[in-house]
Design an enzyme around this catalytic site. Structure first.
Site, PDB file in Angstrom:
ATOM      1  N   ASP A 199       3.363  70.712  46.001  1.00 37.11           N
ATOM      2  CA  ASP A 199       3.052  71.335  44.923  1.00 37.11           C
ATOM      3  C   ASP A 199       2.451  72.484  47.108  1.00 37.11           C
ATOM      4  O   ASP A 199       2.944  72.462  48.274  1.00 37.11           O
ATOM      5  CB  ASP A 199       1.528  70.542  45.409  1.00 37.11           C
ATOM      6  N   ASP A 213      -1.746  74.750  43.755  1.00 40.15           N
ATOM      7  CA  ASP A 213      -3.495  74.269  44.011  1.00 40.15           C
ATOM      8  C   ASP A 213      -4.121  75.547  43.818  1.00 40.15           C
ATOM      9  O   ASP A 213      -3.894  76.462  44.270  1.00 40.15           O
ATOM     10  CB  ASP A 213      -3.622  73.796  45.060  1.00 40.15           C
ATOM     11  N   GLU A 262      -3.139  75.811  38.876  1.00 40.96           N
ATOM     12  CA  GLU A 262      -4.439  74.472  38.792  1.00 40.96           C
ATOM     13  C   GLU A 262      -5.228  75.709  38.597  1.00 40.96           C
ATOM     14  O   GLU A 262      -5.450  76.320  39.700  1.00 40.96           O
ATOM     15  CB  GLU A 262      -4.402  73.534  39.847  1.00 40.96           C
ATOM     16  N   HIS A 305      -4.641  62.588  41.149  1.00 41.03           N
ATOM     17  CA  HIS A 305      -4.961  62.779  42.348  1.00 41.03           C
ATOM     18  C   HIS A 305      -6.532  63.107  42.649  1.00 41.03           C
ATOM     19  O   HIS A 305      -7.203  62.523  43.683  1.00 41.03           O
ATOM     20  CB  HIS A 305      -5.082  63.375  43.365  1.00 41.03           C
ATOM     21  N   ASP A 306      -7.144  63.861  41.904  1.00 41.46           N
ATOM     22  CA  ASP A 306      -8.680  64.632  41.823  1.00 41.46           C
ATOM     23  C   ASP A 306      -9.558  63.847  40.554  1.00 41.46           C
ATOM     24  O   ASP A 306     -10.483  64.055  40.240  1.00 41.46           O
ATOM     25  CB  ASP A 306      -8.250  65.805  41.635  1.00 41.46           C
TER      26      ASP A 306
END
Length: 555
Positions: free
Chosen positions: A98, A199, A254, A330-331
């Protein structure tokens, strides 16, 4: 067209803090992940995506990085990482890191130096602005509530943070910042990692002049306004040209707020930037009618709206780009709780149905840890049960500070949408702390771990785990699943999600009942060559029982 290895892959996402603790300090770690590689391999995943494991003060659970070349001591050492990477490769799997480079931690050396003065080496590494009439430079709001600007007396200026104050945004207009990021990427790629999940990468190019957001500024309107800035293509192309193209890697960006048309610009099969994007259209459905509340709501997603979102991306990217397929991460709250039914009576069938619906689409599927078990939301009832910065901040702002909404209503919204629903520790068995740790877990386990856990799932051939295992096997073996074009069926049907896929003379028919009712649909399935997979033992033809999903192949 030459197909890439990542078009044949299924990704398993590991949230390290919550996966497996090996030293009983209550926090998941790298040796714990290494210990569980056999399990991930048994599922059939090809790639493991690790959420951030870098040194961090953890103000946003690792998305605030203080040192990109060091492992957070809570997770272990660089030697532990090297061991995990080697073991992953030995299992025939790949490892995705990530990469968080829209912002750093305010504890990063770059920011610590930058805030000292306007004339040091790192002074222009971040986005600084003078006050305007004694106030913030513009009306932007950060993602976790509050202003996107924080004042630093040493410089007499504000710095921009689209997320928490501890996450200052890097200034990508500065070529030295871009080179510093490229060096970080080379460091990990030279170690042997197989790519990056990037991200909020579409926020790195800010609108020229940083003007106000029109209308009522909220976290959502700010991020949408900033997204896909004027130099984003240029920055991503430079990244690919100087770094990514020199390695055989997988990259996913993302990109909140991006449209399929945007995605094709950044990730087109003929482009030289990224491989695919994480889009948000389907997970942003059913927002609160009050724009100030944004995503905070407890209303179910309407099936026709879900179809519009997913079908749009399937059709738009076919032959031009590549989808990333996901229900949760995870979000996001747990898939079976958000998009279907986590009542014990229906949970297993509903989880299998969701998995089937998504995995039969074109793109690379992502399985979030525990999704393959049908793990559910935590159903928390008190603000004291929440750990996530976003959830706590929004409760304080809307309930305690602005008194805009009452506590019980906000708690219902949090129980439905909070990121903490995805972050409860992995449920390995029915022993104390679900086999996650012998210490005190960093975060409370979901109380249902005694009924939902890996040990029981592996003993039960009808479990959600084995259904996901078969979905992955089918994708590996069946070209029409990987590459077929997409044909939507009855988009306004509010009970059944049906579609066809076509490739080289073969057709796939997918039918999923999103309700607890028995319904009838006739798509000539009786003429199929075979049924590939179903979540019921028998086929009743045109009848679809509660949460039934079945896939037919027409040769």
């Amino acid at each position: 067209m030459t197909h890439k290895w990542w078009q044949n892959a299924v990704v398993y996402q590991v949230y390290p803090m919550s996966f497996q603790d090996s030293n009983n300090d209550g926090i998941g770690d790298l040796p714990g992940i290494t210990k569980r590689l056999d399990y991930i391999h048994q599922l059939g995943a090809d790639v493991i995506w690790l959420n951030p494991i870098y040194k961090s003060p953890n103000k946003d659970n690792g998305y605030d990085i203080a040192d990109y070349r060091a492992i957070n001591p809570e997770y272990g050492t660089m030697k532990d990482f090297d061991t995990l990477l080697a073991a992953t490769h030995k299992h025939g799997m790949k490892l995705l890191m990530d990469l968080v480079v829209n912002h750093t931690s305010d504890q990063h050396e770059w920011f610590q130096e930058s805030k000292k003065s306007k004339d040091n080496k790192y002074s222009d590494f971040y986005i600084w602005r003078d006050p305007v009439d004694g106030h913030e430079p513009n009306n932007w709001r950060e993602a976790f509530s509050g202003s996107a600007w924080t004042y630093v007396p040493e410089r007499g200026q504000y710095y921009l943070h689209l997320f928490a104050p501890g996450q200052p945004d890097l200034n990508w207009e500065n070529p030295e910042v871009r080179q510093a990021v490229f060096d970080i990427e080379r460091f990990w790629l030279d170690k042997g990692v197989d790519g990056f999940r990037m991200d909020v990468i579409n926020l790195i190019s800010k609108p020229a002049g940083l003007p106000d957001v029109a209308g009522v500024p909220t976290a959502g309107t700010t991020l949408d306004f900033v997204a896909d800035g004027p130099r984003l293509n240029e920055f991503l192309h430079q990244m690919n040209d100087e770094v990514l193209s020199h390695y055989d890697v997988m990259t996913v960006g993302e990109m909140p707020g991006s449209t399929p048309e945007d995605a094709i610009k950044y990730t087109g099969l003929e482009s030289n930037e990224l491989n695919m994007v994480f889009q948000f259209q389907h997970v942003n459905l059913s927002p609160n009618p009050d724009v100030r509340l944004g995503k905070w709501n407890d209303q179910p997603v309407k099936l026709p709206e879900l179809k519009v979102a997913l079908n749009r991306w399937q059709k738009a990217l076919d032959g031009k780009g590549w989808n990333s397929l996901y229900w949760n991460n995870h979000d996001q709250p747990r898939a079976v709780s958000r998009f279907s039914n986590d009542d014990p009576k229906y949970r297993v069938r509903a989880a299998k149905m969701l998995g089937t619906t998504l995995h039969m689409m074109q793109g690379t599927p992502y399985v979030y840890e525990g999704e393959e078990l049908g793990m559910t939301n935590g159903h928390f009832t008190s603000i004291d049960q929440y750990e996530d910065l976003e959830s706590i901040n929004i409760y304080q702002e809307l309930v305690e500070q602005d008194k805009m909404i009452d506590g019980p209503t906000m708690l219902k919204y949090l129980a439905n949408m909070s990121r903490d629903n995805a972050r409860t520790p992995m449920q390995w068995d029915a022993s104390q702390n679900a086999g996650f740790t012998k210490g005190t877990p960093w975060y409370a386990l979901n109380p249902n771990y005694k009924e939902i856990n890996v040990e029981d799932a592996l003993k039960d051939k009808e479990s959600v785990f084995y259904h996901y295992q078969k979905l992955i096997q089918l994708r590996h073996q069946t070209d029409v699943i990987k590459y077929g074009t997409f044909e939507e069926l009855d988009p306004k049907d509010d009970q059944v999600y049906a579609y066809r896929r076509h490739y080289e003379g073969k057709t796939l028919l997918v039918m999923s009942n999103f309700t607890d009712q028995t319904v009838t649909r006739d798509y000539d399935q009786q003429k199929a060559a075979e049924m590939l997979i179903s979540n019921y033992d028998d086929d009743q033809g045109t009848t679809l029982r509660p949460y039934e999903s079945k896939v037919y192949l027409f040769a």
